[in-house]
Design an enzyme around this catalytic site. Structure first.
Site, mmCIF file in Angstrom:
data_model
loop_
_atom_site.group_PDB
_atom_site.id
_atom_site.type_symbol
_atom_site.label_atom_id
_atom_site.label_comp_id
_atom_site.label_asym_id
_atom_site.label_seq_id
_atom_site.Cartn_x
_atom_site.Cartn_y
_atom_site.Cartn_z
ATOM 1 N N PRO A 138 0.684 -1.111 0.115
ATOM 2 C CG PRO A 138 -0.053 -0.960 2.187
ATOM 3 C CD PRO A 138 0.728 -1.963 1.152
ATOM 4 C CB CYS A 139 3.105 2.938 -2.409
ATOM 5 S SG CYS A 139 2.009 2.462 -3.837
ATOM 6 C CG HIS A 140 -2.956 3.507 -1.267
ATOM 7 N ND1 HIS A 140 -2.712 2.359 -1.274
ATOM 8 C CD2 HIS A 140 -4.014 3.522 -0.214
ATOM 9 C CE1 HIS A 140 -3.611 1.403 -0.703
ATOM 10 N NE2 HIS A 140 -4.230 2.294 0.072
#
Length: 184
Positions: free
Chosen positions: A151-153
């Site tokens: 989850p780089c978001h």
């Protein structure tokens, strides 16, 4: 019978291709990719670094690409559907990270950012015990080829603003809002 199976395997032992299959998310079109029972790609088709990512995967895995589907792609699509319906907070799809050791360390750390929470690039660098390497951590985060699953978001600016995202800031905002993150 066993001898035949072994000989058959030897004669058909050709490199596997990364299987590619499109996925339509509510906030943008994506491409899923798998190799040998693991997801190695979940990328936004609107992303600017698609060619670079494909070259890296092809070079590091020493293979090419083929359209199709696989068991792991079907699993990933089901879990993404559940995520977008608000029914899933964690993923169980087996992942294959392809990058440098440093990038893999950053991507592994992404996996510890819980649903509905965010972390700044500085905080992420601190978790990795390299607080002076914020820019390198940000670059590794941007090179993540398995969006949403890694989850780089959930990584934002130190001032709590949304910063670059391969799927665009609208997609990042959508994902964080879906997870219940209050955006200022």
């Amino acid at each position: 019978m066993l001898k035949f199976a072994i000989l058959h395997f030897c004669y058909t032992n050709t490199p596997m291709s990364i299987i590619l299959h499109p996925y339509s998310a509510p906030c943008g079109d994506m491409m899923l990719g798998s190799l040998d029972g693991r997801l190695c790609l979940c990328e936004w088709l609107s992303g600017k670094s698609t060619d670079r990512l494909h070259r890296r995967l092809s070079r590091e895995l020493r293979t090419d690409f083929a359209d199709g589907t696989s068991e792991v792609i079907e699993m990933a699509a089901r879990q993404l559907d559940e995520y977008f319906r608000g029914e899933r907070r964690e993923f169980t799809v087996p992942l294959l990270f392809v990058g440098t050791e440093f990038q893999k360390k950053v991507w592994d750390s992404l996996m510890t950012i819980h649903y509905g929470t965010t972390l700044s690039y500085l905080e992420l660098a601190g978790r990795l015990d390299i607080p002076s390497a914020v820019r390198a951590v940000a670059n590794a985060n941007g090179a993540n080829g398995i969006s949403i699953f890694a989850p780089c978001h959930r990584v934002i600016g130190s001032d709590h603003t949304l910063t670059g995202y391969a799927g665009g800031l609208d997609a990042k905002r959508y994902l964080l809002t879906l997870e219940g993150v209050s955006l200022s």
